[in-house]
Design an enzyme around this catalytic site. Sequence first.
Site, mmCIF file in Angstrom:
data_model
loop_
_atom_site.group_PDB
_atom_site.id
_atom_site.type_symbol
_atom_site.label_atom_id
_atom_site.label_comp_id
_atom_site.label_asym_id
_atom_site.label_seq_id
_atom_site.Cartn_x
_atom_site.Cartn_y
_atom_site.Cartn_z
ATOM 1 N N GLY A 199 10.708 49.669 46.117
ATOM 2 C CA GLY A 199 11.662 51.232 45.383
ATOM 3 C C GLY A 199 12.318 50.748 46.859
ATOM 4 O O GLY A 199 13.210 49.996 47.924
ATOM 5 N N GLN A 200 13.821 52.055 46.471
ATOM 6 C CA GLN A 200 14.946 51.524 46.687
ATOM 7 C C GLN A 200 16.151 52.359 47.182
ATOM 8 O O GLN A 200 15.532 53.675 46.383
ATOM 9 C CB GLN A 200 15.797 50.286 46.084
ATOM 10 C CG GLN A 200 17.854 50.107 46.546
ATOM 11 C CD GLN A 200 18.463 49.120 45.712
ATOM 12 O OE1 GLN A 200 17.679 48.899 44.841
ATOM 13 N NE2 GLN A 200 20.163 48.824 45.984
ATOM 14 N N GLY A 201 16.440 52.561 48.417
ATOM 15 C CA GLY A 201 17.033 53.991 48.697
ATOM 16 C C GLY A 201 18.616 53.833 48.995
ATOM 17 O O GLY A 201 18.890 52.738 49.428
ATOM 18 N N ASP A 244 15.533 67.009 54.423
ATOM 19 C CA ASP A 244 16.448 65.494 53.077
ATOM 20 C C ASP A 244 14.779 66.010 52.191
ATOM 21 O O ASP A 244 14.106 65.221 51.705
ATOM 22 C CB ASP A 244 16.273 64.197 53.259
ATOM 23 C CG ASP A 244 17.042 63.597 51.694
ATOM 24 O OD1 ASP A 244 17.489 64.217 51.034
ATOM 25 O OD2 ASP A 244 16.842 62.321 51.831
#
Length: 670
Positions: A479-481, A596
């Site tokens: 994953g990538q945020g 969030d």
Amino acid sequence: MDWSALACSVTILIFVFLPFGTADDRLIPGKPLSPGATIVSDGGDFSLGFFSPSRSTPANLHLGIWFNGISEHTVVWVANREFPVTKSTSAAPPTLTLTNTSNLVLSDGDDGRVFWTTDVATAQSSSAVAVLLSTGNLIIRSANGTMLWQSFDNPTDTFLPGMKMLVWSRTRAIERVVSWNGPADPSPGIFSYGCDPVTSLQVFIWDGARPVSRSTPWMGFLAKSEYQFQMTNTSTITIYMSAINNNEEGYKTFRLSDGALRSRYVLTYSGKLQMQVWNTSSSAWAVLGQLPSWDCTQYGYCGPYGYCDQTEMPVSTCKCLDGFEPANTEDWSDGRFSKGCHRKEALRGCEDSFLALPGMKAPDKFVLVTAGTSLDKCAADCSRNCSCVAYAYANLGSTPRCLVWVGELLDTGKLGASPATDTLYLRLAGLDASSGKNRNLEKQKKEIPDGSNDLEFPFVKFEEISLATNNFSEACMIGQGGFGKVYKGTLGGLQIAVKRLSKDSQQGAIEFKNEVLLIAKLQHRNLVRLLGYCGEGDEKLLIYEYLPNNSLDATLFDDSRKHLLDWEKRFNIIKGVAKGLLYLHQDSRMTIIHRDLKAGNVLLDREMNPKIADFGMARIFKDNQENANTQRIVGTFGYMAPEYVMEGVFSTKSDIYSFGVLVLEIVTGY
């Protein structure tokens, strides 16, 4: 023909976005622009033409540039702000003409009365052209390609990507951005934004002559920062800010990531400097951030010798500088800080020493000393002047900068470690200069996790994490945020997920500290479990339990996986998230606002049980506190409550709003 009737018709056409006439991107001598015709930039993003800002007075015409092809008529530049063309001032329709002297002239079609003109001083050949560029910049260009004039040098109320926000210049006057006078009145309003004319080092928002908000004094270096916003599940916008200083001028500018939505900075008629992005889903402008957005961003909010501490969680508060105490204890306790602070012990003169306060927003009303200076000289000059109460020094640019203060310290803040902050050296009575101690710095060090035994999970060496993730190989990335990447690994026989924050992310350091300190104190079956962390050098890593079904959005919105979520599982996910949220709001040792909550931040274990994750944006509420304000609008558009997006106000209700959106997504699958 009565041109007032023509103007009325033109206004109607403009407001419904049905331009007719020429659609070229340029104007040449001998072919003027008249009401009803527009010039459209290459690519179609901007239009230049005549518009009427008010339906109540459609005969008032202005020449302006606006965003083309969106449903809300949004003007970014106005030529004749102070002199609208009205029926009383002109008997014939106005025209915009490029003259043989290479100037643009807005005049009526009857007696040649001029309402606005450019100021190209040297006559050029008749082959000069005026071009509306794809950036929204209207330029006059000579036959050899030299730019003679541009609208970007003459802003009204808006900054567009690529514009220079001048701090200082050797060659031209610095123009302030001035707000509209009202929602339908483009004449100059009372609010302005621009450089401090005295020091040329800081930027203000003014209400007339009264300062409303102030930036930190500019360090004079080339700086770059990056802000990333998740607009939808599939759309992200990145804003790249730059501060540049050279021999001719110093300025700030910004650009957008490729494919980003239309964006602008605008000084509203109510005095807010807003970053706005066009939301194609809602067909409206979304506000990503604004100044002033809350108490601490208002000029002088904490009064003389007071400062706003923005490094503390959950809410930034007013404090007195070291060696000072509230001037009125009762007012201070009641949250009225305007009277500020006074010294606990009066200065004795030049024998007093200085205390270093790092990470500060330097106060206003300083005296600037630069030529041939050094830190030692800056300190010595202030020490010898018995009236000098503080100094700050920077040597990060082409010219050393020494700031000294001889009066009250006003509009001070504590921002934490940042290239844009100063170490403020404060003169205090009875200070033990030989000790070399700095109480504020020692306190700041203790706030950063160091692996001590008071935390409820272990510190893990970077080498161990690197080995567990095969040196952070792309094959292990899951994953990538906004602040980094997530990797799968195995540590001590246990499967883990490692969140590695980007080294160059200034925001990431804040969220890292916040997440470590918060989640160390949280234990609930519907909250993701943090197993350890690493903070070596520039590396910031968080180690979580590995959840094999990834995030909720990866299943909910994937046609190949959504069948795994039958109605019973969807209902259980809703209940689990609700229980986790209830724990955060009511049952934990602290009241925590997530800020969030979305499908991407709900992780699913092997049995599809939900766990709320990513507490980097979370804030703690004090007892009996109902809401708070922030200048950093964080989160994901579509999930964020309106009062949070528009005003920066957040509370437990903000999470409930996000939860409601999440429930709709879980039920509908969209």
